[in-house]
Design an enzyme around this catalytic site. Structure first.
Site, short mmCIF file in Angstrom:
data_model
loop_
_atom_site.label_atom_id
_atom_site.label_comp_id
_atom_site.label_asym_id
_atom_site.label_seq_id
_atom_site.Cartn_x
_atom_site.Cartn_y
_atom_site.Cartn_z
N ASP A 198 0.82 -1.21 0.00
CA ASP A 198 0.00 0.00 0.00
C ASP A 198 0.86 1.27 0.00
O ASP A 198 0.62 2.18 -0.79
CB ASP A 198 -0.94 0.01 1.21
CG ASP A 198 -1.90 -1.17 1.21
OD1 ASP A 198 -2.31 -1.57 0.11
OD2 ASP A 198 -2.22 -1.67 2.30
N CYS A 240 -0.85 5.43 17.71
CA CYS A 240 0.29 5.43 16.80
C CYS A 240 0.09 6.46 15.69
O CYS A 240 1.01 7.22 15.37
CB CYS A 240 0.48 4.03 16.20
SG CYS A 240 1.86 3.93 15.04
N GLY A 260 0.04 5.04 3.23
CA GLY A 260 -0.76 4.08 2.50
C GLY A 260 -2.10 3.77 3.14
O GLY A 260 -2.68 2.72 2.87
N CYS A 306 -0.13 -1.88 15.16
CA CYS A 306 0.70 -1.01 14.34
C CYS A 306 2.18 -1.09 14.74
O CYS A 306 2.54 -0.84 15.89
CB CYS A 306 0.20 0.42 14.49
SG CYS A 306 1.00 1.61 13.42
#
Length: 353
Positions: A14, A97, A121, A193
């Protein structure tokens, strides 16, 4: 307008296509790998991810740099997770995050080093409407990530591009192959994440003393055991044991937990939000104001449901859930508000009345 864009490249498909699209739009691009903190007891593959990101940058002939986001991630994400679980709440590390690392420390770094915008992305879109920036759901409903972006401010959105948010993931894969990107066949990452698929029990056991405890029924009787109350969330139906003397043919749902007494209470009936009022704190509005009714999500990929909204202060709101079939959320989770595709903002679930 030609922009100087720092593109956060993670080593995935992505962000790789996001970089392609930034270049195709005529902007100057710098590929930036964000290195974050990871505990030494977790097998870390960040060096492989960084190498994949470097290969993409080399393939597209753009500058590549590494941003050290370790301190921001440790202080604002990892420590937050530990603190929230210890308090018996359910944290959302991906939201923190985005707020503090990608659109916080990284954005500041990019601006300080001459960037006019950053790009990632994420499957979301930013549009300008009537002098304000609007955050929209990604076109691909299965990949939409606006839920994790509700904390973004007008200032952050003004400096942000989401190049892949207007496209289905299947088309992104095709585009990556056409551009012969080294990451075109790479599987999507899963889990928290930057940390990936972390075992929460293992993670917390390194920072918090946790002991097994009792599973109670709604009458307060001991009917089973668990590994430690802070590991569990409301609505969970796995990860604890029920005594054989009980009716084990039916599912049991966690309806309450007490981290001080180290107990969880379960029921064979799943709790819903019928007649419940949900108190939100830490409100962030992307829109100028909230309408009296809108849609909400307590969890990522949850089907949106209707709520009525009353702002009780600049930072707090009271929601009344209008759908009696919505499962009861956990304190600490994010509640994100929508009007169609537009993300209006959100808050943290602070209490349920």
């Amino acid at each position: 307008m030609k922009e100087n864009v720092f593109v956060g490249v993670s080593g995935g498909v992505d962000s790789s296509v996001a970089l392609v699209r930034v270049l195709r739009a005529g902007h100057r691009a710098t590929a930036v790998f964000i290195k974050t903190w990871q505990p030494d007891f977790i097998t870390c593959n960040w060096e492989k991810e960084r190498l994949d990101a470097m290969r993409v940058a080399a393939h597209l002939e753009v500058p590549f740099i590494t941003f050290d986001g370790e301190e921001a991630y440790k202080n604002e994400v990892a420590d937050y997770m530990i603190r929230e679980y210890t308090l018996g709440r359910t944290p959302n590390p991906d939201v923190m995050c985005n707020q503090h690392v990608k659109f916080g420390a990284f954005l500041c770094f990019a601006i300080e080093h001459g960037a006019t915008k950053i790009a990632t992305g994420h499957y979301a879109e930013v549009q300008m409407n009537n002098g304000r920036y609007t955050l929209l759901r990604g076109v691909d409903s299965d990949k939409d990530q606006s839920y994790f972006l509700w904390t973004l401010s007008q200032e952050q959105l003004a400096h942000t591009l989401f190049p892949v948010g207007d496209t289905e993931k299947s088309e992104i894969r095709i585009e990556a192959k056409r551009a012969t990107l080294p990451t075109s066949a790479k599987h999507d990452s899963q889990g928290i994440c930057f940390l990936g698929p972390v075992d929460i029990k293992d993670f917390l056991s390194h920072y918090v003393d946790v002991a097994p405890g009792n599973v109670l029924n709604e009458e307060g009787q001991v009917i089973g055991s668990h590994d430690g109350a802070l590991y569990y969330t409301r609505g969970q139906r796995h990860g604890f044991s029920i005594l054989p003397s009980q009716d084990v043919t039916r599912p049991y749902y966690i309806v309450e937990k007490d981290t001080r007494a180290n107990t969880i209470t379960v029921s064979t009936e799943q709790r819903t939000c019928a007649n419940a009022r949900v108190v939100l704190s830490d409100i962030n509005l992307i829109t100028e104001s909230l309408p009296p009714t809108c849609e909400a999500q307590f969890r990522y990929r949850q089907k949106p449901f209707n709520v009525s909204v009353e702002m009780t202060s600049e930072s707090h709101a009271m929601l009344t859930v209008q759908d009696a079939h919505v499962d009861m959320p956990s304190v600490g989770q994010s509640c994100v508000l929508y009007a169609g595709r537009a993300c209006l903002g959100g808050g943290i679930i602070n209490d349920i009345l």
